[in-house]
Design an enzyme around this catalytic site. Structure first.
Site, PDB file in Angstrom:
ATOM      1  NE  ARG A   1      -8.697  -0.061   2.395  1.00 28.74           N
ATOM      2  CZ  ARG A   1      -8.735  -0.287   3.700  1.00 28.74           C
ATOM      3  NH1 ARG A   1      -7.932   0.330   4.518  1.00 28.74           N
ATOM      4  NH2 ARG A   1      -9.585  -1.172   4.196  1.00 28.74           N
TER       5      ARG A   1
ATOM      6  N   GLY B   1      -9.605  -6.792   8.543  1.00 27.80           N
ATOM      7  CA  GLY B   1      -8.506  -6.135   9.241  1.00 27.80           C
ATOM      8  C   GLY B   1      -8.237  -6.823  10.569  1.00 27.80           C
TER       9      GLY B   1
ATOM     10  CD  GLN C   1      -2.847   1.295   2.321  1.00 26.54           C
ATOM     11  OE1 GLN C   1      -2.375   1.371   3.440  1.00 26.54           O
ATOM     12  NE2 GLN C   1      -4.150   1.366   2.088  1.00 26.54           N
TER      13      GLN C   1
ATOM     14  CE1 TYR D   1      -2.657   8.964   7.331  1.00 30.64           C
ATOM     15  CE2 TYR D   1      -4.089   7.229   6.508  1.00 30.64           C
ATOM     16  CZ  TYR D   1      -3.424   7.834   7.559  1.00 30.64           C
ATOM     17  OH  TYR D   1      -3.541   7.336   8.829  1.00 30.64           O
TER      18      TYR D   1
END
Ligand SMILES: Cc1cc2nc3c(=O)[nH]c(=O)nc-3n(C[C@H](O)[C@H](O)[C@H](O)COP(=O)(O)O)c2cc1C
Length: 361
Positions: free
Chosen positions: A228, A315, A100, A181
């Protein structure tokens, strides 16, 4: 016709995955101070290689991209050498792994930046809350607005990291457009108030993501690149005035790219409400769709069988259960995740979660 099943192999572009269970990206702060993979990280990912696909924790694409202590980078030769050991271990155990690629933008702190620089963002809006640094927790600072002339350098950092990811032996890359982000800071209008070509309209807000995908796409075939997105997650002071409409546009634009997958964290990680119709969003996308957020086996099977998802990312269940695939398949009890050790470093709460041994707790 055979009913779809999460335990069946699935084709993802040109890759055949052992099952439809994906390990979601999870930051664990167990790299060394140079951003190099540590031996315990190799163990952690190898333990979880029975996932159809592992997506690594967020990996900063440059020194400026860092937002947390002890996150593994992918921009130096030394870092690449560390990743080679890790991807080799996962492949030897029969797994597949994407990295990622991340730039934290405003979710950082001068003490984490080269030369104590102020973190950058589309717009100088200070996130609420505090950032973890090497010297404890500090309030976020007001970021510096990224100059339009600096954007090519940012895009080039993603491209460089994508090249390093090839040398590092990854099966593909996931562009981190989620969770507040930098790419997400551009996508959502709560954090992007720019009036230039990178702000305002959905077309402009998506420009950075498109440029990053074009750049990464010169290094990797589209079918080895995932994206994502988080239309609704409020984490990191994020918001958007109309996530359904705006993300429908983003997803429609991504669809013809022929990417490996679109990975969506549906809803919010902490507040379990949702205004977005994810089935409608998914219907705008023609390729493989990975659903995530609070899925258990029953919900995952329903999503896969109904066609609402092609794969499901887990997760915390993978964090606490290295053999999650086996436990789900055989109906075995699960370990509980210990939140106190998520980010604390060290082997405890990282590589000591048990494999099922047959004894009932
Ligand atoms: C410890 C931890 C670290 C995480 N780090 C990341 C990350 O680095 N990148 C990311 O996109 N999501 C990250 N997430 C979000 C997870 O990928 C996932 O979306 C979330 O845990 C919801 O899925 P779950 O309900 O199956 O746990 C993190 C979550 C946890 C619990």
């Amino acid at each position: 016709m055979m009913e779809k099943d999460v335990f069946e192999p699935v084709q993802l572009g040109d890759l055949t995955l052992a099952n439809r269970m994906v390990m979601a990206p999870m930051t664990r702060n167990r790299a060394d101070a140079q951003g190099v993979v540590t031996p315990m990280m190799v163990t952690y990912y190898r333990q979880r290689a029975s996932a159809g696909l592992i997506i690594t924790e967020s990996v900063p694409v440059s020194p400026e991209a860092i937002g947390y202590p002890l996150t593994p980078g992918i921009y130096t030769e030394q870092q690449v050498a560390g990743w080679v050991r890790l991807t080799d271990a996962v492949h030897a155990a029969g797994g597949k792994i994407f990295v990622q690629l991340q730039h934290c933008g405003r979710i950082s702190h001068p003490s984490l930046q080269p030369d104590n620089a102020t973190p950058v963002a589309p717009t100088p809006l200070r996130p609420e809350g505090q950032v973890y640094t090497y010297t404890g927790k500090h309030d976020y600072v007001t970021p510096r607005e990224l100059e339009i002339s600096e954007i090519p350098k940012l895009v080039a950092q993603f491209k460089h990291a994508a090249e390093m990811a090839r040398h590092a032996g990854f099966d593909g890359v996931e562009v981190h457009g989620a969770n507040g982000y930098i790419i997400d800071q551009f996508l959502r209008d709560g954090s992007n108030r720019r009036t230039d070509a990178y702000g305002g309209s959905v077309q402009n807000r998506m420009r950075l993501l498109n440029e990053v995908l074009d750049a990464v796409g010169t290094v990797w075939p589209a079918q080895r690149i995932g994206v994502r997105l988080t239309p609704e997650n409020r984490f990191n002071s994020m918001s958007d005035s109309n996530p359904q409409t705006h993300f429908s546009y983003f997803v429609e634009q991504l669809s013809p790219r022929g990417l490996a997958y679109l990975h969506v964290l549906e809803g919010d990680m902490t507040i379990k409400d949702s205004e977005v119709d994810y089935r409608a969003l998914r219907s705008k996308y023609s390729g493989s769709y990975i659903a995530n957020n609070g899925y258990d086996l029953a919900r995952a099977q329903t999503a896969v069988r109904s066609g609402n998802a092609d794969l499901v990312a887990f997760g915390t269940p993978f964090l606490a259960n290295p053999d999650l695939v086996r436990r789900y398949r055989e109906g075995l009890p699960l370990n509980e995740a210990d939140r106190t050790t998520f980010y604390q470093g060290g082997e405890a709460g990282y590589i000591d979660y048990s494999f099922y041994s047959g004894e009932q707790a």
